[in-house]
Scaffold this motif. Structure first.
Motif, mmCIF file in Angstrom:
data_model
loop_
_atom_site.group_PDB
_atom_site.id
_atom_site.type_symbol
_atom_site.label_atom_id
_atom_site.label_comp_id
_atom_site.label_asym_id
_atom_site.label_seq_id
_atom_site.Cartn_x
_atom_site.Cartn_y
_atom_site.Cartn_z
ATOM 1 N N ALA A 35 55.073 40.481 38.045
ATOM 2 C CA ALA A 35 54.315 40.300 39.287
ATOM 3 C C ALA A 35 53.222 41.359 39.415
ATOM 4 O O ALA A 35 52.091 41.057 39.820
ATOM 5 C CB ALA A 35 55.252 40.348 40.490
ATOM 6 N N TYR A 36 53.537 42.592 39.045
ATOM 7 C CA TYR A 36 52.539 43.660 39.131
ATOM 8 C C TYR A 36 51.407 43.431 38.133
ATOM 9 O O TYR A 36 50.242 43.702 38.421
ATOM 10 C CB TYR A 36 53.189 45.024 38.917
ATOM 11 C CG TYR A 36 52.292 46.161 39.301
ATOM 12 C CD1 TYR A 36 51.840 46.305 40.617
ATOM 13 C CD2 TYR A 36 51.874 47.085 38.360
ATOM 14 C CE1 TYR A 36 50.999 47.345 40.974
ATOM 15 C CE2 TYR A 36 51.039 48.135 38.711
ATOM 16 C CZ TYR A 36 50.606 48.253 40.021
ATOM 17 O OH TYR A 36 49.780 49.280 40.375
ATOM 18 N N SER A 37 51.746 42.898 36.977
ATOM 19 C CA SER A 37 50.726 42.547 36.000
ATOM 20 C C SER A 37 49.761 41.516 36.579
ATOM 21 O O SER A 37 48.538 41.631 36.410
ATOM 22 C CB SER A 37 51.398 42.010 34.732
ATOM 23 O OG SER A 37 50.452 41.509 33.836
ATOM 24 N N ASP A 38 50.300 40.526 37.275
ATOM 25 C CA ASP A 38 49.450 39.525 37.949
ATOM 26 C C ASP A 38 48.538 40.183 38.975
ATOM 27 O O ASP A 38 47.356 39.848 39.078
ATOM 28 C CB ASP A 38 50.301 38.475 38.658
ATOM 29 C CG ASP A 38 50.881 37.444 37.720
ATOM 30 O OD1 ASP A 38 50.462 37.399 36.538
ATOM 31 O OD2 ASP A 38 51.758 36.678 38.157
ATOM 32 N N HIS A 39 49.095 41.097 39.752
ATOM 33 C CA HIS A 39 48.299 41.795 40.772
ATOM 34 C C HIS A 39 47.154 42.578 40.116
ATOM 35 O O HIS A 39 46.009 42.507 40.572
ATOM 36 C CB HIS A 39 49.181 42.730 41.597
ATOM 37 C CG HIS A 39 48.410 43.669 42.449
ATOM 38 N ND1 HIS A 39 47.739 43.255 43.593
ATOM 39 C CD2 HIS A 39 48.169 45.002 42.327
ATOM 40 C CE1 HIS A 39 47.128 44.293 44.130
ATOM 41 N NE2 HIS A 39 47.374 45.358 43.389
ATOM 42 N N LEU A 40 47.471 43.319 39.070
ATOM 43 C CA LEU A 40 46.430 44.096 38.389
ATOM 44 C C LEU A 40 45.346 43.182 37.830
ATOM 45 O O LEU A 40 44.153 43.476 37.932
ATOM 46 C CB LEU A 40 47.036 44.946 37.270
ATOM 47 C CG LEU A 40 47.914 46.115 37.706
ATOM 48 C CD1 LEU A 40 48.528 46.795 36.484
ATOM 49 C CD2 LEU A 40 47.133 47.116 38.536
ATOM 50 N N SER A 42 44.500 40.127 38.873
ATOM 51 C CA SER A 42 43.723 39.465 39.932
ATOM 52 C C SER A 42 42.788 40.427 40.659
ATOM 53 O O SER A 42 41.787 39.996 41.231
ATOM 54 C CB SER A 42 44.651 38.777 40.934
ATOM 55 O OG SER A 42 45.353 39.739 41.696
ATOM 56 N N THR A 43 43.104 41.715 40.629
ATOM 57 C CA THR A 43 42.244 42.702 41.299
ATOM 58 C C THR A 43 41.402 43.486 40.298
ATOM 59 O O THR A 43 40.727 44.446 40.678
ATOM 60 C CB THR A 43 43.089 43.676 42.142
ATOM 61 O OG1 THR A 43 44.045 44.331 41.296
ATOM 62 C CG2 THR A 43 43.797 42.944 43.277
ATOM 63 N N PRO A 56 47.040 44.980 32.663
ATOM 64 C CA PRO A 56 47.976 43.875 32.869
ATOM 65 C C PRO A 56 48.470 43.241 31.572
ATOM 66 O O PRO A 56 49.635 42.858 31.480
ATOM 67 C CB PRO A 56 47.188 42.875 33.714
ATOM 68 C CG PRO A 56 45.766 43.283 33.608
ATOM 69 C CD PRO A 56 45.739 44.733 33.277
#
Length: 151
Positions: A35-40, A42-43, A56
C-alpha cells in the motif's frame, strides 16, 4: 532493499520478528509495504532515510521477494501457503486445508512439519487474509517478472 535494518531476517531473507507464528507479522508488513508503494508511486515520491532513498518499485520488489519465499523460493524448498502433510494425512481430520498460510520457519529457516509444532504449523486467517490483497495487487500488475526488472 538491504538487510541493515532494525528487523531481523533469516539467512534465506524472510523478515523475522518472533518464533511463534512469524508469518502473521510478515503478511501484515507486506500488505502495508504494498500500500505504501502505491502511495509513493501516486504522489511521485521516494522514501528517504539517513541510509539513502528507495522508491515504490524497490519496495514492491521486496514484497515480491517475500512472497516468493513464502511460495517456496526458500532454503527448505517448501511453500508455506498450502496444505502440509500432517494437515492432509492425519486420519482424525479428513478435511484438506489448502491455501492457508502457516506460521512459517524459524530464525535459521528451519521448519518442522508436525501437528504438534504449533509455532510453525498453525494456519490462521489473520496470516492468510493480507496475502489476498497482495495477490490481487500482483495479479493486477500482470507479469511479476516484469515488475522485478523494473518495467
Amino acid at each position: 532493499m538491504n538487510n541493515s535494518t532494525n528487523v531481523k531476517r533469516t539467512p534465506g531473507g524472510l523478515l523475522y520478528t518472533r518464533r511463534w507464528n512469524n508469518m502473521q507479522y510478515v503478511a501484515g508488513a507486506l500488505i502495508l509495504l504494498a500500500a505504501y508503494s502505491d502511495h509513493l508511486r501516486s504522489t511521485n515520491q521516494m522514501l528517504h532515510s539517513h541510509k539513502g532513498s528507495v522508491g515504490p518499485t524497490e519496495i514492491l520488489s521486496f514484497v515480491v521477494s517475500q512472497i516468493e519465499y513464502i511460495l517456496g523460493s526458500n532454503p527448505m524448498g517448501v511453500s508455506y501457503l498450502s496444505y502440509h502433510s500432517w494437515l492432509k494425512h492425519n486420519g482424525s481430520n479428513p478435511n484438506d486445508l489448502v491455501g492457508a498460510l502457516v506460521g512459517g520457519p524459524g530464525l535459521k529457516d528451519q521448519f518442522r512439519d508436525s501437528r504438534y509444532n504449533f509455532a510453525q504449523t498453525e494456519a490462521c486467517t489473520y496470516n492468510t487474509a493480507p496475502l489476498v490483497g497482495i495477490f490481487a495487487k500482483l495479479h493486477a500488475l500482470g507479469n511479476v517478472n516484469e515488475l522485478q526488472r523494473g518495467k
